[in-house]
Design a protein around this motif. Structure first.
Motif, PDB file in Angstrom:
ATOM      1  N   SER A   1       0.828  -1.208   0.000  1.00 39.84           N
ATOM      2  CA  SER A   1       0.000   0.000   0.000  1.00 39.84           C
ATOM      3  C   SER A   1       0.854   1.246   0.000  1.00 39.84           C
ATOM      4  O   SER A   1       0.533   2.236  -0.658  1.00 39.84           O
ATOM      5  N   GLY A   2       1.974   1.212   0.753  1.00 40.65           N
ATOM      6  CA  GLY A   2       2.865   2.357   0.764  1.00 40.65           C
ATOM      7  C   GLY A   2       3.466   2.608  -0.608  1.00 40.65           C
ATOM      8  O   GLY A   2       3.648   3.746  -1.035  1.00 40.65           O
TER       9      GLY A   2
ATOM     10  N   GLU B   1       2.039   1.755  -3.523  1.00 42.41           N
ATOM     11  CA  GLU B   1       0.999   2.310  -4.387  1.00 42.41           C
ATOM     12  C   GLU B   1       0.746   3.775  -4.039  1.00 42.41           C
ATOM     13  O   GLU B   1       0.545   4.620  -4.913  1.00 42.41           O
ATOM     14  N   SER B   2       0.761   4.070  -2.736  1.00 38.13           N
ATOM     15  CA  SER B   2       0.537   5.448  -2.313  1.00 38.13           C
ATOM     16  C   SER B   2       1.658   6.356  -2.791  1.00 38.13           C
ATOM     17  O   SER B   2       1.431   7.495  -3.204  1.00 38.13           O
ATOM     18  N   GLY B   3       2.894   5.840  -2.749  1.00 37.89           N
ATOM     19  CA  GLY B   3       4.050   6.641  -3.134  1.00 37.89           C
ATOM     20  C   GLY B   3       4.079   7.024  -4.596  1.00 37.89           C
ATOM     21  O   GLY B   3       4.767   7.966  -4.984  1.00 37.89           O
TER      22      GLY B   3
ATOM     23  N   ARG C   1       2.018   8.582  -6.065  1.00 32.73           N
ATOM     24  CA  ARG C   1       1.395   9.895  -6.221  1.00 32.73           C
ATOM     25  C   ARG C   1       2.297  11.034  -5.772  1.00 32.73           C
ATOM     26  O   ARG C   1       1.986  12.206  -6.013  1.00 32.73           O
ATOM     27  N   ASN C   2       3.439  10.709  -5.092  1.00 32.53           N
ATOM     28  CA  ASN C   2       4.287  11.787  -4.586  1.00 32.53           C
ATOM     29  C   ASN C   2       4.902  12.566  -5.732  1.00 32.53           C
ATOM     30  O   ASN C   2       5.524  11.988  -6.609  1.00 32.53           O
TER      31      ASN C   2
END
Lengths: 980, 431
Positions: B49-50, B52-54, B56-57
């Protein structure tokens, strides 16, 4: 009245073998000296003289009295030599040779024997000229050898104190503050404003990076009350501070608060009223229709702007928004009450004070309330205990200034808003600002940025004599305490604000709880085998702990009119905790040989939980030597009455920042799935502390029977393994890594002169003049050198490079390359403190400060040029013949000389005129003092922004970066105080 | 007596002292060392999840970089002048290797690569999951890693990227764009291989129906087809399209997205700005409206403003309205792009009828009549590029497309002295 009392006292005394002594202490010209300390050589409280120089003390018949006062030679008199009404005349000691100075954790020595250059600030110099708003502002210009830089003019303080150059790059650069033996916390905690300003455009709540922050927090040392302080001693480097261990590499500021003495209970009430105004405004561009049109490149928009201007002009609606935002006059008041007194066994000092000040921006200001009780009690002749407790409640509203990438901070919004914009509200409704992302008038009216602190600082001390005989005294000395505070930061941006269109209301609530505890336990033995030799040995243990817990809640989509974090559609929370424990063992030996030679040597073993190896003890030695030439037999001179050569050496360290050992994960969630992403800071499991080795030597001498004194010092400071965040290639996944990156050196001189220029019966003028300079050099760098601490070469940046000054500023030089454009280190600084007294009643005091050289990175003007609102935009003084504003913008990307500007200044920091009424018809009022004072009223500088003292990045390594700060202020106050 | 007591006290304290050292550990989060030792499935899921979230950074900044240089848009900012100076080459400014526009996206992409490497290492070392589950994690990590390397290579082009970065003290060398694309392609292939025997036990947020092993394989092949056309491997592209979720008549918006949310620790779409703002805005380049065919409904991706926006010699009267809310998703790869890849690969292979079919599907999907121009390879390539320009507006493609067809000189220059950059310099920390 005194005759009567002594008549009654004599029969009583004849029975109990005690005597009551009374009399008067004056200077050589017969002028009464108040606040002279009279103590018994071993034991009880002692007393101080009142406003008329008179005292009264009950002593054993065989007592020996020590009479001392700052600036005068100490005298020792046996009670049996005194008869009747006593009159003692004290001679001047402008070099403060008899002043007692702390030299170890539990030992102290007279300045005439001191091997180090220790600066002291008396209560009068600290707050007796023109009291400043906070304690840290009161230090400005008063410490030779220091580079003190105020971050900006926001209420509540925020000042960097760098003693003897940069001690570290990303490690701790601020000195350790010790108040009555308690190590107090000086952290600056961010309020999370980065959420709104996006100064560090990475989406984080705070803009903490590289040891600094752009969120403009205040630092906690500002909470202390200057009125409670008796004196301050500053240990400027490892040679003096070695014995303090892990936190002392950047120096130690030892603060002692006032104590009660034996005698009549004294009550003193004082009230100040004042005003605060902006020191300097930059001015705004004068528009014409043509200039208004040129604000846009699109011709249709240009025509519309010109029409807007013409309409505004015809209706008389042209405004100076800079003046409207920063031109408010803040009203300031400060009330304080202190009561002190005691008897032979107990002394107390109580104070209560309340300060309330407005700011130059509406809805900003500072208030501080404090209660203090210091109590000393002799349980027996041999055991003394004391407690110092202080409660402080302070609140600072700091506005929204400084760097941002969203157009919401006041300076940035003003930078693009011309004078014909219509921003005023009608019935509380503000129009949107078409020229910026926010309407600064609306922002000022509706936002909140508050820091509130409740703080308890409590110290305990114990002094017990274990063994005493004619040759040796052994004591156990314990000091310790805790510093606890709760800091609440409260930043509210209601949804109606123009820039809250996406977030629809933001409420950022920060809660910080911090507890520092420390204790020092030592055994001190003073062995005096003969009159000529005295050996003081001390050994002991110290421990410091800290526990910091900060929770930052960022609520967005906040319900209109609400501020609670659950009254919101979205909530993001971060928590940061740090804990440390430092332990130390120290041993120190001081030998005083015939008052001619003073030798000291000592060693400290120190370990910290922040080091890579938590169990390892690091060793820090110190040594010092002072040689009083005037006491040598061969020395015969009527000109010099004191010459002392001195040399000292010491080592101290700076522990690594908490967490630098670990490679951690950060939270990065996506629609309800909790995620972890590697923290871009690479941990270093074997990180070591920075080690500082300082050598200091000097000569102190005084002439003309103490009327003229000189103190000359040279120091060489080497810092090994300084901590720096290297910038590894970001393809490693890390953008920073803590490393022990190299070695750094500072060397400099401090020259001081004290003189009593005029000393007649009716007029006296004492002056002190200090000159100091520091040069730094990076002697070794083991990691690649990169620009850091600012915004890149395009605008001017700091860079640590081997073989160069640590504070150099590099940038594009206009020829296609990068070269050195300046240095933040000043060429030199000078300060002069003067006190002129007329007829012992009227006193004029002033402090001048001259900083020569040292460059800032000034981007405030660039922001105004970019927005087309700088006052000198249309002047044509450049070689291309275009408007100056256009010319300066053209330099971006090719030449950064324009932005690196010299920030020299000559400042009349403080000036005060006081008149003392001490022959009053009322019995119960002993004296009344009235005064007028001005702070910061006169500054001569060529620097082209609000103030040469500025730092966008806070108190870290990179100071002097100027990006639309809260403008600096000047103040004037009226004082009146009553002594009962 | 008093002496002795004191000495005993001090002695006792110093004994207690020396055994009383404290090692507090990291109070603020998990550490890499603990994960790579032996992680459980739920810890590995956190890493997924981290990761996938990253993705977007600094995504908005990446889109800004490609959109601004590709002359699709302007980003006007009162507080950051470099969007209109450095990125457009205005006034003699150049791209600096220490500036945020390259250092930030570069670092963010490699941070995700690092996370993927940690995920691969942790999954390999874990004794708490099955081999099939390991393959699920490894395949996902390799696919995402390839995607991130591709995004950085898009920015630095001939300056290249590093491929092997798992050991921070021993980073692999820089490789140029040809070698880089080849390495990315082979990384995607090995992930596809691993997916063959994988079991997916983690949940993804923006993958929709493509979150299981077959779906991830299709996603993998979709990315592979994009890499194929960058390399000019037209036949391979067509083969890969067939194994992806490509559907000629399917919904344009099928695919995998970066999604956003308002929860704790989550992010909002940083590219989104409401319409008619002042101060901070993203506006369409004037050529977007002046070059568009009349009737094309993609004009709605750039809506008219109430007032013209201008800064530093540039102006525009249209807001970008591609992402229409702060939680609007940003596509990673979607069907409309795959259809355009299909068109491009066929046209380049000289299979003009198939290419034209795809072009017309795009055209009719956007309210345009069928293509009526010349049916030659050159004319159809021009038409395909037009369709890519408007279909993939502000999705991070325009500059790359113009560059790979050597058409950067055709991009409009708005002010004297402006330039169209061909690539970004490597960030200064890489020297």
């Amino acid at each position: 009245m005194i005759w009567l009392l002594s008549g009654f006292a004599l029969p009583y005394l004849a029975f109990s073998q005690e005597r009551t002594l009374s009399g008067k202490i004056t200077d050589a010209n017969g002028n009464a000296l108040p606040n002279v300390s009279i103590t018994l050589r071993q034991g009880s409280q002692g007393t101080i003289t009142d406003a008329d120089g008179k005292f009264r003390l009950t002593v054993p018949a065989n007592a020996v009295l020590t009479i001392s006062s700052s600036g005068y030679r100490t005298q020792t008199i046996k009670a049996e030599d005194l008869t009747g009404e006593i009159h003692v005349k004290l001679t001047e000691d402008v070099a403060h040779l008899d002043e007692i100075v702390v030299t170890g954790l539990a030992t102290s020595v007279k300045r005439r024997n001191l091997a180090n250059a220790v600066s002291t600030i008396s209560a009068r110099e600290l707050s007796g000229v023109a009291p400043a708003q906070t304690f840290d502002m009161a230090l400005e210009g008063k410490i030779p050898g220091a580079y003190i830089n105020s971050n900006d003019g926001a209420p509540g303080g925020g000042i960097s104190v760098k003693l003897r150059g940069v001690t570290s790059v990303y490690g701790n650069t601020q000195p350790l503050y010790v108040v009555d033996g308690v190590f107090v916390d000086n952290t600056a905690t961010s309020a999370g404003l980065n959420v709104v300003t996006a100064a560090l455009a990475n989406g984080a709540a705070t803009s903490n990076a590289n040891g600094g922050t752009q969120d403009n927090p205040s630092s906690r040392i500002a909470d202390l009350r200057a009125e409670d302080i008796e004196n301050i001693e500053i240990l400027k480097g490892a040679s003096a501070a070695a014995i303090y261990g892990s936190k002392a590499a950047a120096g130690v500021v030892i603060i002692t608060t006032k104590r009660g003495r034996e005698g009549r209970t004294k009550i003193s009430v004082s009230q100040d009223f004042g005003f605060i105004k902006v020191r300097k405004l930059l001015g705004v561009r004068q528009f014409t229709a043509a200039r208004a049109a040129s604000l846009s490149s699109d011709s249709a928009t240009g025509v519309a702007l010109a029409a807007e201007f013409t309409e505004a002009q015809s209706k008389g609606q042209i405004y100076d928004y800079e003046k409207e935002i920063f031109g408010n006059t803040g009203f300031a008041r400060n009330t304080s009450l202190n009561i002190s007194g005691g008897n032979a066994k107990t002394g107390f000092y109580f104070s209560a004070a309340q300060r309330d000040e407005g700011g130059i921006v509406r809805n900003t200001g500072y208030s501080n309330s404090s209660l203090r009780l210091n109590l000393d009690h002799h349980i027996t002749d041999d055991i003394k205990i004391g407690i110092e407790t202080n409660y402080i409640n302070s609140s600072a509203d700091r506005g929204l200034t400084g760097n941002d990438n969203s157009g919401v901070s006041l300076g940035i919004a003003l930078s693009s808003t011309p004078s014909f914009a219509q921003l005023h509200d009608s019935a509380g409704v503000y129009p949107n600002n078409p020229f910026a992302a926010s309407n600064p008038l609306q922002t000022v009216a509706l936002m909140t940025n508050n820091e509130s602190v409740n703080r308890f600082i409590t110290g305990l001390n114990l002094d017990a004599t274990l063994q005493k005989n004619s040759a040796s005294v052994t004591k156990i000395i314990g000091r310790g305490g805790f510093d606890f505070y709760n800091l609440e930061t409260n930043a509210i941006f209601p949804s109606i604000l123009q820039f809250q269109a996406i977030n629809k209301g933001t409420s950022i609530q920060g809660f910080t709880r911090n507890l520092n505890t420390n204790y020092i336990l030592s055994l001190v033995n003073t062995w005096t085998p003969s009159d000529r030799v005295s050996l003081t040995s001390s050994a002991g243990l110290t421990e410091e702990t800290g526990d910091y817990n900060n929770i930052l809640d960022v609520a967005t989509q906040v319900i209109s009119g609400q501020t609670n974090i659950n009254q919101a559609g979205a909530l993001n929370a971060t928590q940061l905790r740090t804990k440390y424990q430092n332990q130390g063992i120290f041993i120190q030996e001081e030998a005083n040989i015939n008052e001619v030679w003073m030798l000291t040597g000592g060693v400290r073993f120190d370990r910290s939980s922040n080091n890579g190896d938590v169990a390892k003890y690091y060793v820090y030695p110190k040594a010092g030597l002072s040689w009083n030439l005037t006491k040598m037999d061969f020395f015969r001179s009527d000109l010099f009455d004191n010459i002392k050569l001195r040399a000292a050496y010491g080592e101290a360290n700076n522990v690594p920042a908490y967490g630098s050992k670990f490679t951690a994960f950060n939270i990065s969630n996506i629609t309800g799935n909790p995620g972890l992403i590697v923290n871009p800071q690479e941990g270093q499991p074997d990180i070591k502390p920075e080690r500082q080795k300082e050598f200091e030597s000097g000569i102190d001498f005084s002439l003309f029977k103490g009327r003229l004194g000189f103190e000359l010092t040279y120091y060489l400071k080497n810092i090994y393994d300084f901590l720096m965040q290297s910038n590894p290639p970001s393809s490693s996944g890390f953008t920073s890594a803590w490393a022990n990156a190299g070695n750094l050196r500072n060397q400099g001189v401090e020259l001081g002169m004290n003189a009593r220029l005029i000393a007649t019966k009716n007029i006296s003028w004492t002056t002190s003049v200090n000159f100091w300079l520091n040069r730094s050099l990076v002697t070794q760098l083991t990691i690649p050198s990169v620009p850091q601490g600012s915004f890149g070469y395009v605008l001017g940046s700091f860079q640590i490079q081997q073989g160069k000054s640590a504070t150099q500023i590099l940038g594009l030089d206009g020829t296609g390359g990068v070269s050195k454009l300046g240095d933040a280190e000043p060429a030199f600084q000078m300060s002069s403190y003067n006190e002129i007294t007329f007829f012992n009643k009227l006193s004029l005091r002033f402090l001048l400060h001259w900083k020569q050289g040292g460059q800032n990175i000034n981007l405030t003007n660039l922001e105004n040029d970019f927005g087309g609102t700088s006052a000198d935009y249309d002047n044509v003084t450049n070689k291309l013949g275009v408007p100056d504003g256009v010319y300066r913008i053209m330099q971006v990307g090719t030449d950064a000389h324009e932005f690196v500007q010299t920030a020299s200044y000559l400042r009349l920091r403080e000036i005060g005129l006081y008149y003392l009424f001490n022959k009053l018809p009322f019995e119960f009022v002993k004296s009344i003092q009235i005064g007028l004072s001005l702070n910061n009223y006169l500054t001569i500088t060529k620097y082209k922004s609000y103030d040469p003292e500025v730092s966008n990045f806070g108190t870290g390594f990179s100071s002097g970066v100027d990006v639309d700060p809260y403008p600096a202020t000047k103040r004037g106050d009226f004082h009146i105080s009553f002594d009962f | 007596m008093k002496n002795n007591i004191a000495i005993f006290i001090l002695f006792g304290l110093s004994i207690g002292f020396s055994s009383c050292k404290k090692d507090y550990g990291d109070l603020n989060g998990a550490t890499v060392e603990s994960f790579t030792a032996n992680a459980s499935a739920s810890e590995l899921n956190n890493l997924v999840s981290g990761t996938e979230s990253g993705l977007r950074n600094n995504l908005a900044l990446y889109l800004d970089d490609i959109g601004i240089i590709g002359r699709e848009m302007y980003h006007f900012s009162a507080s950051e002048p470099r969007y209109v100076t450095d990125l457009l080459g205005g006034g003699g400014a150049t791209l600096s290797n220490s500036n945020f526009y390259i250092t930030n996206p570069w670092a963010s992409r490699y941070a995700v690569v690092k996370n993927c490497n940690i995920l691969i290492e942790a999954a390999t070392n874990s004794t708490l999951i099955t081999t099939a589950q390991k393959n699920g994690y490894i395949g996902f990590a390799q696919t995402i890693k390839a995607y991130q390397l591709l995004m950085n290579l898009n920015l630095t082009d001939t300056n290249g990227i590093r491929i092997d970065v798992s050991d921070p003290s021993n980073l692999g060398p820089f490789v140029n764009n040809a070698v880089g694309l080849a390495a990315i392609s082979s990384l995607l292939d090995s992930a596809e291989n691993v997916f063959g025997t994988a079991e997916v036990v983690f949940t993804l947020a923006g993958f929709g129906n493509y979150g299981d092993a077959p779906g991830l394989t299709q996603f993998n092949r979709a990315l592979a087809s994009r890499v194929d056309i960058y390399q000019g491997n037209w036949t391979a592209a067509l083969a890969d399209l067939n194994q992806s979720f490509f559907s000629l008549n399917g919904d344009f918006n099928l695919g995998v997205f970066d999604v956003f949310g308002t929860g704790s620790g989550d992010q909002l779409n940083g590219f989104f700005i409401p319409q008619n703002q002042t101060g901070e805005l993203r506006v369409a380049h004037p050529s977007f409206a002046s070059d568009i065919d009349s009737g094309d409904d993609r004009i709605n991706k750039a809506t008219l403003r109430n007032a013209v926006a201008s800064l530093d010699g540039l102006s525009s009267n249209r807001d970008i309205w591609v992402y229409t809310s702060s939680t609007a998703p940003v596509p990673i790869v979607r069907n409309e792009e795959l259809i355009l890849i299909y068109a491009e690969a066929n046209i380049q292979n000289n299979d003009l009828p198939d290419g034209l079919t795809a072009i017309n599907i795009i055209r009719s999907g956007h309210n345009l009549a069928a293509y009526s121009g010349a049916v030659t390879q050159a004319a159809l390539l021009t038409e395909m590029l037009y369709q890519r320009r408007y279909s993939l507006f502000c999705e991070g493609h325009r500059w790359l497309d113009m560059r790979r067809y050597n058409l950067l000189n055709n991009l409009p220059l708005d002010r004297p002295g402006d330039q169209v950059w061909t690539e970004f310099p490597l960030p200064v920390s890489e020297q």
